[in-house]
Every structure is written in C-alpha cells, then in structure tokens.
Scaffold this active site. Structure first.
Site, PDB file in Angstrom:
ATOM      1  N   ASP A 227      36.677  42.246  31.812  1.00 44.60           N
ATOM      2  CA  ASP A 227      35.338  42.688  31.404  1.00 44.60           C
ATOM      3  C   ASP A 227      35.028  44.125  31.801  1.00 44.60           C
ATOM      4  O   ASP A 227      33.861  44.505  31.924  1.00 44.60           O
ATOM      5  CB  ASP A 227      34.255  41.751  31.993  1.00 44.60           C
ATOM      6  CG  ASP A 227      34.448  40.318  31.518  1.00 44.60           C
ATOM      7  OD1 ASP A 227      34.116  39.398  32.283  1.00 44.60           O
ATOM      8  OD2 ASP A 227      34.965  40.129  30.406  1.00 44.60           O
TER       9      ASP A 227
HETATM   10  N1  LIG Z   1      42.586  40.907  30.407  1.00 44.23           N
HETATM   11  C1  LIG Z   1      41.402  40.456  29.953  1.00 44.23           C
HETATM   12  N2  LIG Z   1      41.299  39.205  29.469  1.00 44.23           N
HETATM   13  C2  LIG Z   1      40.091  38.755  28.988  1.00 44.23           C
HETATM   14  C3  LIG Z   1      38.954  39.577  29.038  1.00 44.23           C
HETATM   15  C4  LIG Z   1      39.104  40.910  29.543  1.00 44.23           C
HETATM   16  O1  LIG Z   1      38.144  41.711  29.573  1.00 44.23           O
HETATM   17  N3  LIG Z   1      40.336  41.304  29.982  1.00 44.23           N
HETATM   18  N4  LIG Z   1      37.718  39.057  28.631  1.00 44.23           N
HETATM   19  C5  LIG Z   1      37.649  37.593  28.677  1.00 44.23           C
HETATM   20  C6  LIG Z   1      36.440  36.876  28.181  1.00 44.23           C
HETATM   21  N5  LIG Z   1      35.751  36.243  29.282  1.00 44.23           N
HETATM   22  C7  LIG Z   1      34.422  36.533  29.317  1.00 44.23           C
HETATM   23  O2  LIG Z   1      33.912  37.062  28.298  1.00 44.23           O
HETATM   24  C8  LIG Z   1      36.375  35.403  30.246  1.00 44.23           C
HETATM   25  C9  LIG Z   1      37.162  34.354  29.807  1.00 44.23           C
HETATM   26  C10 LIG Z   1      37.807  33.524  30.737  1.00 44.23           C
HETATM   27  C11 LIG Z   1      37.652  33.709  32.092  1.00 44.23           C
HETATM   28  C12 LIG Z   1      38.369  32.811  33.037  1.00 44.23           C
HETATM   29  O3  LIG Z   1      38.152  32.843  34.230  1.00 44.23           O
HETATM   30  N6  LIG Z   1      39.274  31.951  32.470  1.00 44.23           N
HETATM   31  C13 LIG Z   1      40.129  31.047  33.286  1.00 44.23           C
HETATM   32  C14 LIG Z   1      40.437  29.764  32.527  1.00 44.23           C
HETATM   33  C15 LIG Z   1      39.163  29.082  32.060  1.00 44.23           C
HETATM   34  C16 LIG Z   1      39.520  27.829  31.223  1.00 44.23           C
HETATM   35  O4  LIG Z   1      40.704  27.433  31.194  1.00 44.23           O
HETATM   36  O5  LIG Z   1      38.589  27.287  30.602  1.00 44.23           O
HETATM   37  C17 LIG Z   1      41.476  31.737  33.509  1.00 44.23           C
HETATM   38  O6  LIG Z   1      41.950  32.479  32.590  1.00 44.23           O
HETATM   39  O7  LIG Z   1      42.055  31.453  34.562  1.00 44.23           O
HETATM   40  C18 LIG Z   1      36.852  34.769  32.533  1.00 44.23           C
HETATM   41  C19 LIG Z   1      36.203  35.620  31.610  1.00 44.23           C
HETATM   42  C20 LIG Z   1      38.807  37.043  27.871  1.00 44.23           C
HETATM   43  N7  LIG Z   1      39.998  37.478  28.481  1.00 44.23           N
END
Ligand SMILES: Nc1nc2c(c(=O)[nH]1)N[C@@H](CN(C=O)c1ccc(C(=O)N[C@@H](CCC(=O)O)C(=O)O)cc1)CN2
Length: 282
Positions: A227
């Site tokens: 983000d």
């Molecule tokens: N490298 C990046 N990846 C993503 C970004 C970014 O800016 N840089 N934005 C996110 C979107 N997002 C909020 O808008 C977000 C999505 C997911 C997570 C998160 O903690 N996901 C967990 C798994 C959750 C699940 O399995 O339901 C994880 O990946 O461990 C935080 C923020 C999209 N990706």
C-alpha cells in the site's frame, strides 16, 4: 486513414525540449493534436510531456525508432510511443469480492473503457460463474502460505508477455517482489481506504473504530512494500456515527469502483507518469 499516436516523455528539465520534440514530430510528418507538460521545479527538476499527434498510417514504428536515436538520446529521455488504436491488454487478479472486477468487465464490454481484458485470475473459484457471461477466461489458482511460490509462478505464466497492465481488483494476497518482476508490466491496486490512512487488509473496520466522517478509496501502482505505491487517483464519501461498519463497506464500494475505473482509464490513455513515489496525471 491517419494513425493517432501518443508520445510520453520524462527527462531532466532543460531549455529547448518542447521545440525539439515539436520540430521532430513536424519533420516526421506528424501534426500535434494535444500537448501537456509539467516541470517539477523552476530549474534542475524533471520534465514530463504527453503529446498526441496524427501521422500518416504505417509510419509510427519508424517514428518511434528515430525518436529514440535522435531527441530521446539528446535529452536523456525515458519515453513511450503508442498507437491509440491498439487497446491495452489487461489481466485482473481477484479474490472473492466482486464489485471492482465486475465494474471493469462491464465498462469494457460497453466500450466505456477502451481495454482488452484478456484473463481473470483468482485464488478462489467463487467468481467463475460471474465472469463467464463476459467471455473472458477465468483461471483459478489457489494460494496458500505453503503453495504461494508455485501459485505465483502459475500467475506469472498467465500474465507475463500476455498483458500490458495487471489490475488487483480487491485481490487479497500480498504480491511478492518476484511476481512483480516476472509480470514485467505495471500493476494497479485499489485500496479500500483514503491512503495513507488505514493500510492493510481491513480498513473499513479500522475506520469505524476511529469514528471517521469520510471513507474513501485509493488506486495506486503496486510496489513490493504494501500500500505504499505511487497514488494515481483517490476519492471519498461522507459517513456518520449512524453508519455501521457494513454501511461503510457498502458506501465505500461505490467509491472503489469509480476510483479504480478512472485510474485504469487514465493509465491506459497514457496520462499517468511515475515520478519516484508520486505520479503526474495529465
Ligand atoms: N506487494 C503488494 N501486494 C499487494 C498490495 C500492495 O500494495 N503491494 N496491495 C494489496 C491489497 N490489500 C489492500 O488493499 C491487501 C491485501 C491483502 C493483505 C493481506 O494481509 N493478505 C494476507 C492473506 C489474507 C487472506 O488470505 O485472506 C497475506 O497475503 O498474507 C493486505 C493488504 C494487494 N497486494
């Protein structure tokens, strides 16, 4: 029938750039239709320019090559030359939440968004039936902590070299730096808050707990740091103490859809240029 070309440049600011680009285009047989420019400082800054021009058909590739060896080399320019008749190919990553995905598919189907959505890739199967009527391939690639590397390798196979832009339409997985690199094209995310407020996965819950009077959405380029990518577009809607967290989610969804579609449109019209951690939007 003329080609309508688009030239986007970024270079160290100095005197004579507009004259050199205009002279080159004129000498190449192009007629400038629009020109927008921005310098980041009175001197010593960075210069940005977006130019649309008409050119006799069949000459755009030659113009692109000649510009690179001529004006771009002289002024140390990063540049792109695109044919406005060729829609950008878009791949969409999504999880279970449908409104941003369906909005993009619907706008593309109506011709409201001049893009070619090539594939939808999801870590869940839930939205396959919703995508089918749009005639766009849907590929389910499950992602778990143990399988993330293999899943991202599969995502890269589906996207790299096949699309010009990847959109994260409420995709709820953090994209690794290696996938960002493998995909090899810009990635846009829609974050469901008015960044920099409420980063992370559950911004509406954070917003309700904070008692905000506005909720919003932010479309930004994706970087490895969550983000924190350069912001392209944002908007907000008023809320009050009477709204539950579910209300905030519902009210925010409309903002997410409009913010994401504007950001995708502006990117695909070559209106957005990155400048470090920020963007210039013509
Ligand atoms: N490298 C990046 N990846 C993503 C970004 C970014 O800016 N840089 N934005 C996110 C979107 N997002 C909020 O808008 C977000 C999505 C997911 C997570 C998160 O903690 N996901 C967990 C798994 C959750 C699940 O399995 O339901 C994880 O990946 O461990 C935080 C923020 C999209 N990706």
């Amino acid at each position: 029938m003329d080609t309508i070309g688009r030239l986007l440049v970024r270079c160290p600011d100095r005197q004579g750039i507009v004259a050199a680009v205009a002279s080159f285009l004129s000498a190449s047989g192009a007629n400038i239709l629009s020109l927008d420019q921005h310098a980041t400082a009175r001197e010593g800054g960075t210069y940005f320019q977006r130019t649309e021009f008409a050119l006799p058909s069949g000459r755009l590739d030659g113009l692109r090559t000649a510009f690179g060896s001529d004006v771009a080399r002289t002024f140390g320019m990063d540049y792109t030359v695109t044919d406005t008749a060729t829609p950008k190919r878009v791949g969409i990553l999504v999880s279970k939440i449908d409104h941003c995905l369906l909005d993009l598919l619907w706008r593309a189907q109506r011709g409201d968004l001049d893009v070619s959505i090539e594939v939808v890739v999801s870590n869940h199967p839930d939205l396959e039936a919703a995508v089918a009527p749009f005639g766009v391939p849907f590929v389910h690639v499950p992602v778990t902590p143990d399988t993330k590397a293999d899943a991202e390798a599969r995502q890269a196979e589906l996207l790299a070299g096949r699309v010009d832009l990847v959109v994260l339409a409420r995709y709820m997985q953090i994209v690794s730096g290696s996938l960002l690199q493998a995909v090899g094209c810009p990635m846009i995310n829609i974050h469901h808050s008015f960044l920099p407020a409420f980063v992370g996965a559950v911004p509406y819950r954070q917003a309700k707990e904070r008692g905000v009077k506005l909720v919003g959405a932010t479309a930004h380029y994706v970087t490895e740091e969550l983000d924190q990518g350069p912001i392209i577009e944002q908007d907000v809607v008023r809320v009050s103490h009477r709204n539950t967290a579910a209300d905030l989610t519902r009210l925010g969804a409309d903002v997410e859809r409009s913010v994401l579609s504007r950001a995708v449109r502006w990117h695909c019209e070559d209106r957005v240029v990155r400048d470090g951690k920020t963007t210039i939007v013509f």
